[in-house]
Design an enzyme around this catalytic site. Structure first.
Site: not given
Ligand code: ARG
Length: 455
Positions: A274, A280
């Site tokens: 991300s 992430k």
């Protein structure tokens, strides 16, 4: 190519809506193969001279090499790949090029080209599916006895094995493979020589061109041959079912790789990050595979709608067939390759799988079965007794194996120490030895069966 009866050329808008060269250039090599077979046949039948046929066949190879080298200049005014190729052939060899279209129409030509293209894609789908199946089998072999929760309604149901879950998908993709093979067998008839719709008065040999192009036989009815796009629709429906299976598996990978489940770790190669959240690792490939079924099934519906209600034989509507099949094929092959990569790379978290398998009273059915086997209870009564024990464990905030024998016998006096043997997840899966069941022995038998099928 058809200007004889026309005084004016087409409007620019007419040309734009009519031309298919923007996409049917993908049929170039099929078009040239079909034309080369047709020219040879015309000469063998004495319809054109051997020297004309030779000039045509060699000229077509020159055109092909220009196309492959990226030197070919496509013209929208020439509408489609068929006329682009023939027009270039005329530039290269002159007058004999005009004899190629004897006893042929673009209607049987396009059906032939598109069938050849679709046939290759059916073969590619079979290979892609086989690679995926092999990747799943490798996972199944590694984890034939890893225990994980089996779900119904996405609620813990009974423990199953990792290998069993992988082999479930092997069965699904195996059916997909057989659907593509089956469709290929049915579609493998040559439309070439059906001409515009009625056949031709020239003494052509359709069996010869059929064989030259790898078809099993010529199509039996010329009207049907130029009006038929069942092969495209069958490709799309086989592709739709395959994409649906891919989507279900992709959904499981999305769930399994979440922080809440942590059943698997997807490799970095098939994940993305991300731009704002540094922690992430997103399963984008799985999500895109999950979505592909949308456009592939959309293509299936679109071509179905194009074909419905078309009177025999060819109508220009049918030119709308190719983009649907092209797009679906491209995306199916991509999805298959991405799924194969993800499956090969993924790492199961066996501790988390086992812990999840043991939670949620997953061996309750084993307890009920034990009561039937060892205490002679009718299954319905055993179900009721087990339900009461689950309620007791739930109230205590513990698992079934954590209940003491006193607690157990307070619900039913026939329960003995032996019951604890069936409450472990390992014993639960090991006991399910019915044909096709989740026991490691059965999973290994499934793997062995598939190894034989694939050779
Ligand atoms: N470009 C056309 C197609 O893709 C080829 C066949 C054209 N036939 C015709 N009669 N206009 O369907």
């Amino acid at each position: 190519m058809w200007g004889g009866r026309f005084a004016a050329g087409p409007d620019a808008i007419m040309e734009a809506i009519n031309a298919s060269i923007g996409f049917d250039k993908r049929l170039a090599s099929q078009d040239i193969a079909g034309s080369r077979a047709h020219a040879l046949m015309l000469a063998q039948q004495g319809i054109i001279t051997d020297s004309d046929a030779q000039a045509i066949r060699e000229g077509l190879l020159t055109v092909l090499s220009e196309i492959e080298a990226g030197e070919f200049v496509y013209s929208t005014a020439l509408e489609d790949i068929h006329m682009n190729v023939e027009s270039r052939l005329k530039e290269i060899i002159g007058e004999p090029a005009g004899r190629l279209h004897t006893a042929r129409s673009r209607n049987d030509q396009v059906a032939t080209d598109f069938k050849l293209w679709t046939r290759d894609q059916m073969d590619a789908a079979v290979s892609g599916l086989e690679a995926l199946i092999r990747a799943l089998m490798a996972q199944a072999e590694k984890g034939a006895d890893w225990v994980m929760p089996g779900f119904t309604h996405l609620q813990t149901a009974q423990p199953v094995t990792w290998g069993h879950h992988m082999m479930a998908y092997v069965e699904m993709f195996g059916r997909d493979m057989s659907r593509f093979k089956d469709a290929r067998t049915r579609m493998n008839e040559s439309p070439l020589g059906s001409a515009a719709l009625a056949g031709t008065g020239f003494p052509i040999d359709r069996h010869m061109t059929a064989e030259a192009l790898g078809f099993d036989r010529p199509t039996a009815n010329s009207l049907d041959a130029v009006a038929d796009r069942d092969f495209g629709l069958e490709f799309l429906s086989c592709a739709s079912i395959t994409a649906m299976h891919l989507s279900r598996f992709a959904e499981e990978l999305v769930i399994w790789s979440s922080a809440q489940f942590r059943f698997v770790a997807l490799s970095d190669r098939f994940s993305t990050g991300s731009s704002i959240m540094p922690q992430k690792k997103n399963p984008d490939a799985a999500e895109l595979i999950r979505a592909k079924v949308g456009r592939i099934f959309g293509a299936n519906v679109a071509l179905m709608m194009v074909m419905k209600g078309l009177p025999l034989a060819y109508s220009k509507d049918m030119q709308e067939d190719k983009e649907q099949v092209f797009d679906a094929a491209d995306n199916l092959m991509l999805a298959l390759a991405a799924m194969t990569g993800m499956v090969s790379d993924m790492n199961a978290n066996t501790d988390n799988l086992r812990a999840a398998a043991a939670s949620g009273f997953s061996t309750a059915t084993d307890l009920a079965d034990w009561l039937v086997r060892e205490a002679g209870l009718p299954f319905r009564d055993a179900h009721h007794v087990t339900g009461a024990l689950v309620a007791m464990a739930e109230k205590k905030g513990c698992d079934l194996p954590d209940l003491s024998l006193e607690e157990m016998t307070s619900v039913h006096e026939a329960i003995t120490e032996g019951v604890y043997d069936v409450l472990t997840v390992e014993n639960s899966v090991a006991s399910r030895t019915s044909y096709g069941g989740t026991a490691p022995s059965q999973v290994r038998a499934q793997i062995a069966r598939w190894k034989e099928v694939l050779g």
